[in-house]
Design a protein around this motif. Structure first.
Motif, PDB file in Angstrom:
ATOM      1  N   ASP A 182      26.593  -4.944   3.527  1.00  0.00           N
ATOM      2  CA  ASP A 182      27.799  -5.345   2.812  1.00  0.00           C
ATOM      3  C   ASP A 182      28.416  -6.557   3.495  1.00  0.00           C
ATOM      4  N   SER A 183      29.080  -7.375   2.682  1.00  0.00           N
ATOM      5  CA  SER A 183      29.657  -8.591   3.230  1.00  0.00           C
ATOM      6  C   SER A 183      30.969  -8.922   2.536  1.00  0.00           C
ATOM      7  N   THR A 184      31.706  -9.802   3.156  1.00  0.00           N
ATOM      8  CA  THR A 184      32.974 -10.273   2.599  1.00  0.00           C
ATOM      9  C   THR A 184      32.696 -11.440   1.654  1.00  0.00           C
ATOM     10  N   PRO A 185      33.675 -11.831   0.850  1.00  0.00           N
ATOM     11  CA  PRO A 185      33.480 -13.012  -0.001  1.00  0.00           C
ATOM     12  C   PRO A 185      33.133 -14.275   0.811  1.00  0.00           C
ATOM     13  N   ASP A 186      33.761 -14.448   1.959  1.00  0.00           N
ATOM     14  CA  ASP A 186      33.446 -15.606   2.804  1.00  0.00           C
ATOM     15  C   ASP A 186      32.000 -15.555   3.303  1.00  0.00           C
ATOM     16  N   GLU A 187      31.544 -14.367   3.698  1.00  0.00           N
ATOM     17  CA  GLU A 187      30.160 -14.218   4.159  1.00  0.00           C
ATOM     18  C   GLU A 187      29.178 -14.488   3.021  1.00  0.00           C
ATOM     19  N   ARG A 188      29.495 -14.026   1.807  1.00  0.00           N
ATOM     20  CA  ARG A 188      28.628 -14.290   0.654  1.00  0.00           C
ATOM     21  C   ARG A 188      28.535 -15.789   0.380  1.00  0.00           C
ATOM     22  N   ASP A 235      25.186 -12.605  14.514  1.00  0.00           N
ATOM     23  CA  ASP A 235      25.130 -11.927  13.214  1.00  0.00           C
ATOM     24  C   ASP A 235      24.076 -12.567  12.305  1.00  0.00           C
ATOM     25  N   ARG A 270      28.984 -18.224   2.526  1.00  0.00           N
ATOM     26  CA  ARG A 270      28.222 -18.850   3.619  1.00  0.00           C
ATOM     27  C   ARG A 270      26.731 -18.590   3.458  1.00  0.00           C
ATOM     28  N   HIS A 322      25.365  -7.748   9.866  1.00  0.00           N
ATOM     29  CA  HIS A 322      26.239  -7.518  11.023  1.00  0.00           C
ATOM     30  C   HIS A 322      25.449  -7.022  12.222  1.00  0.00           C
ATOM     31  N   GLU A 333      23.025  -6.372  -1.035  1.00  0.00           N
ATOM     32  CA  GLU A 333      24.094  -5.440  -0.684  1.00  0.00           C
ATOM     33  C   GLU A 333      23.877  -4.105  -1.380  1.00  0.00           C
TER      34      GLU A 333
END
Length: 137
Positions: free
Chosen positions: A97-103, A75, A105, A70, A115
């Protein structure tokens, strides 16, 4: 793998100076033969990737970008996407840390995602592995 034999270029991209300097220092102590470049944000690291891509591989060696997931301008996933399209290979390690969508991608862009606070202990080994060209037997 002998860390002293590792060579190449590491670009550390992070907006927060204390974090950027911590990561640079960690990698510098562990990988003394590796050139380092700092970038204070995503837009700056895109310029660095383009500059390094224009050099001959023998001049720069393998390139690994270590970036925060981030950042406010571009980003880490945008950095990984840019690296994916670079004219020469650039590996990307994303921290944070990331969201499931970011992981998802990150996986699609073949970026390594680290993470959690234990990630710094794995960072050196991952960067060293990415800087080491594969051997063919």
């Amino acid at each position: 793998m002998e860390l002293a034999a590792v060579h190449g270029t590491v670009v550390v991209a992070e907006e927060r100076a204390p974090v950027r300097e911590y990561v640079r220092g960690l990698l510098e102590r562990a990988l003394p033969g590796v050139a380092q470049v700092s970038a204070c944000g995503g837009a700056a690291v895109l310029e660095v990737i383009d500059s390094l891509s224009s050099l001959e591989p023998s001049e720069r060696g393998p390139v690994v970008v270590v970036s925060s997931v981030h950042m406010s301008d571009v980003d880490g996933l945008g950095v990984a996407e840019h690296a994916w399209c670079a004219s020469s290979p650039v590996s990307v390690v994303l921290l944070g840390d990331s969201t499931p969508d970011e992981r998802a991608r990150a996986r699609a862009l073949e970026a390594v995602l680290i993470e959690g606070p234990e990630g710094f202990s794995r960072l050196v080994a991952i960067v060293a592995q990415l800087l080491t060209p594969p051997t063919i037997h």
